[in-house]
Write a protein that holds these residues in place. Structure first.
Motif, PDB file in Angstrom:
ATOM      1  N   ASN A  88       0.915  -1.306   0.018  1.00 14.96           N
ATOM      2  CA  ASN A  88      -0.036   0.120   0.063  1.00 14.96           C
ATOM      3  C   ASN A  88       0.829   1.065  -0.015  1.00 14.96           C
ATOM      4  O   ASN A  88       1.893   1.137   0.517  1.00 14.96           O
ATOM      5  CB  ASN A  88      -0.886  -0.070   1.203  1.00 14.96           C
ATOM      6  N   ALA A  89       0.182   2.212  -0.420  1.00 12.57           N
ATOM      7  CA  ALA A  89       1.077   3.833  -0.633  1.00 12.57           C
ATOM      8  C   ALA A  89      -0.009   4.667  -0.435  1.00 12.57           C
ATOM      9  O   ALA A  89      -1.395   4.633  -0.815  1.00 12.57           O
ATOM     10  CB  ALA A  89       1.856   3.573  -1.963  1.00 12.57           C
ATOM     11  N   ILE A  90       0.423   5.878  -0.390  1.00 15.95           N
ATOM     12  CA  ILE A  90      -0.442   7.103  -0.595  1.00 15.95           C
ATOM     13  C   ILE A  90       0.010   7.862  -1.674  1.00 15.95           C
ATOM     14  O   ILE A  90       0.931   8.009  -1.911  1.00 15.95           O
ATOM     15  CB  ILE A  90      -0.167   8.005   1.006  1.00 15.95           C
ATOM     16  N   GLN A  92       0.225  11.045  -3.935  1.00 14.30           N
ATOM     17  CA  GLN A  92       0.541  12.461  -3.564  1.00 14.30           C
ATOM     18  C   GLN A  92       0.425  13.280  -4.962  1.00 14.30           C
ATOM     19  O   GLN A  92       0.860  14.446  -4.790  1.00 14.30           O
ATOM     20  CB  GLN A  92       2.029  12.538  -3.214  1.00 14.30           C
ATOM     21  N   ASN A 101      -4.017  11.921  -1.488  1.00 13.22           N
ATOM     22  CA  ASN A 101      -4.123  11.488  -0.189  1.00 13.22           C
ATOM     23  C   ASN A 101      -4.862  10.171  -0.009  1.00 13.22           C
ATOM     24  O   ASN A 101      -5.059   9.760   1.063  1.00 13.22           O
ATOM     25  CB  ASN A 101      -4.724  12.608   0.756  1.00 13.22           C
ATOM     26  N   GLU A 103      -5.420   6.070  -0.299  1.00 12.75           N
ATOM     27  CA  GLU A 103      -4.498   5.121  -0.099  1.00 12.75           C
ATOM     28  C   GLU A 103      -4.656   4.048  -1.156  1.00 12.75           C
ATOM     29  O   GLU A 103      -5.737   3.628  -1.526  1.00 12.75           O
ATOM     30  CB  GLU A 103      -4.853   4.431   1.186  1.00 12.75           C
ATOM     31  N   THR A 105      -3.332   0.392  -3.418  1.00 12.37           N
ATOM     32  CA  THR A 105      -2.930  -0.720  -3.378  1.00 12.37           C
ATOM     33  C   THR A 105      -2.192  -1.156  -4.841  1.00 12.37           C
ATOM     34  O   THR A 105      -2.768  -0.977  -5.843  1.00 12.37           O
ATOM     35  CB  THR A 105      -3.849  -1.932  -3.216  1.00 12.37           C
ATOM     36  N   PHE A 183      -7.562   2.131  -5.911  1.00 14.94           N
ATOM     37  CA  PHE A 183      -7.795   2.872  -4.655  1.00 14.94           C
ATOM     38  C   PHE A 183      -9.339   3.310  -4.638  1.00 14.94           C
ATOM     39  O   PHE A 183      -9.974   3.318  -5.390  1.00 14.94           O
ATOM     40  CB  PHE A 183      -6.973   4.193  -4.771  1.00 14.94           C
ATOM     41  N   THR A 186     -10.838   9.844  -2.102  1.00 16.38           N
ATOM     42  CA  THR A 186     -11.351  10.701  -0.822  1.00 16.38           C
ATOM     43  C   THR A 186     -12.774  10.998  -1.324  1.00 16.38           C
ATOM     44  O   THR A 186     -13.345  11.199  -0.130  1.00 16.38           O
ATOM     45  CB  THR A 186     -10.587  11.843  -0.693  1.00 16.38           C
ATOM     46  N   THR A 204       5.100   6.226   1.323  1.00 16.93           N
ATOM     47  CA  THR A 204       4.780   5.476   2.134  1.00 16.93           C
ATOM     48  C   THR A 204       3.769   5.675   3.112  1.00 16.93           C
ATOM     49  O   THR A 204       3.537   6.789   3.697  1.00 16.93           O
ATOM     50  CB  THR A 204       6.014   4.809   3.025  1.00 16.93           C
ATOM     51  N   LYS A 205       2.971   4.749   3.745  1.00 20.18           N
ATOM     52  CA  LYS A 205       1.912   5.229   4.739  1.00 20.18           C
ATOM     53  C   LYS A 205       2.273   5.835   6.008  1.00 20.18           C
ATOM     54  O   LYS A 205       3.554   5.406   6.301  1.00 20.18           O
ATOM     55  CB  LYS A 205       1.150   3.794   4.982  1.00 20.18           C
TER      56      LYS A 205
END
Length: 205
Positions: A88-90, A92, A101, A103, A105, A183, A186, A204-205
């Protein structure tokens, strides 16, 4: 008698002149009010962060947020990606509303050259400027990577409506690892197999 007649003519002329001036004044007032209204609208848009030029350049309403998961046959999987498949990553970046923002996969990681491109959709409408991203393997018979900015290519990607088959100009090129991601935006939208996010657009989270 003649003097009275002349006085009458002069009075009528003066009245007509004043009437004309009054009409001109009303017209100017109306124009000023219209100009002020337009100015107020522009200020409102600026305050809301609306950029008409960027709206034209990147109409994300036509973007295919989810994809099939299929990739070009000659696309090489990354051997040592920063973000491994299944991790997982955020996100940007904000290629579309609700993306930044969120999250993600990681579904796939590939080493390639990515381009920003400008093109006119095959469906018509305004030109798209600096679209992110198209990978080298989606640029038709383009030859060896990387392509220089200014190179004309045919797009073999369907990230947006009217993109497939469009003639594009390369705006920039970068050799990096690109990721296909799942993902939830939001804003609540479920997105599958989104193409593409570059390595520096993830954290990274």
């Amino acid at each position: 008698m003649a003097n009275k007649f002349m006085v009458g003519v002069i009075s009528i002329s003066a009245a007509l002149a004043l009437s004309a001036c009054g009409g001109e004044g009303n017209e100017n007032t109306s124009q000023n009010e219209s100009t002020q209204e337009e100015t107020n609208e522009v200020l409102k848009e600026q305050e809301a962060g609306v950029d008409k030029e960027s709206e034209t350049g990147m109409d994300h309403a036509t973007m295919n947020h989810s994809g099939s998961g299929e990739v070009p046959e000659d696309l090489k999987e990354a051997q040592n990606p920063t973000f491994t498949v299944g991790s997982n990553a955020i996100i940007q970046t904000d290629h579309m509303p609700g993306m930044k923002n969120a999250e993600a996969t990681i579904v796939g990681a590939y080493d390639t050259t990515v381009y920003t491109v400008s093109y006119t959709p095959t469906t018509g409408g305004e030109p798209v400027k600096n679209h992110k991203w198209v990978i080298h393997e989606e640029t038709g018979d383009a030859g060896e990577a990387p392509l220089e900015p200014g190179t004309e290519v045919t797009l073999n990607a369907d990230h947006m409506e009217g993109m497939q088959g469009a003639t594009a100009i390369i705006d920039s090129a970068e050799e990096t690892t690109v990721y296909m991601v799942d993902f939830t935006s939001t804003t609540g939208e479920q997105v599958k197999n989104h193409k593409w996010v570059t390595e520096n657009e993830l954290s990274t989270k």
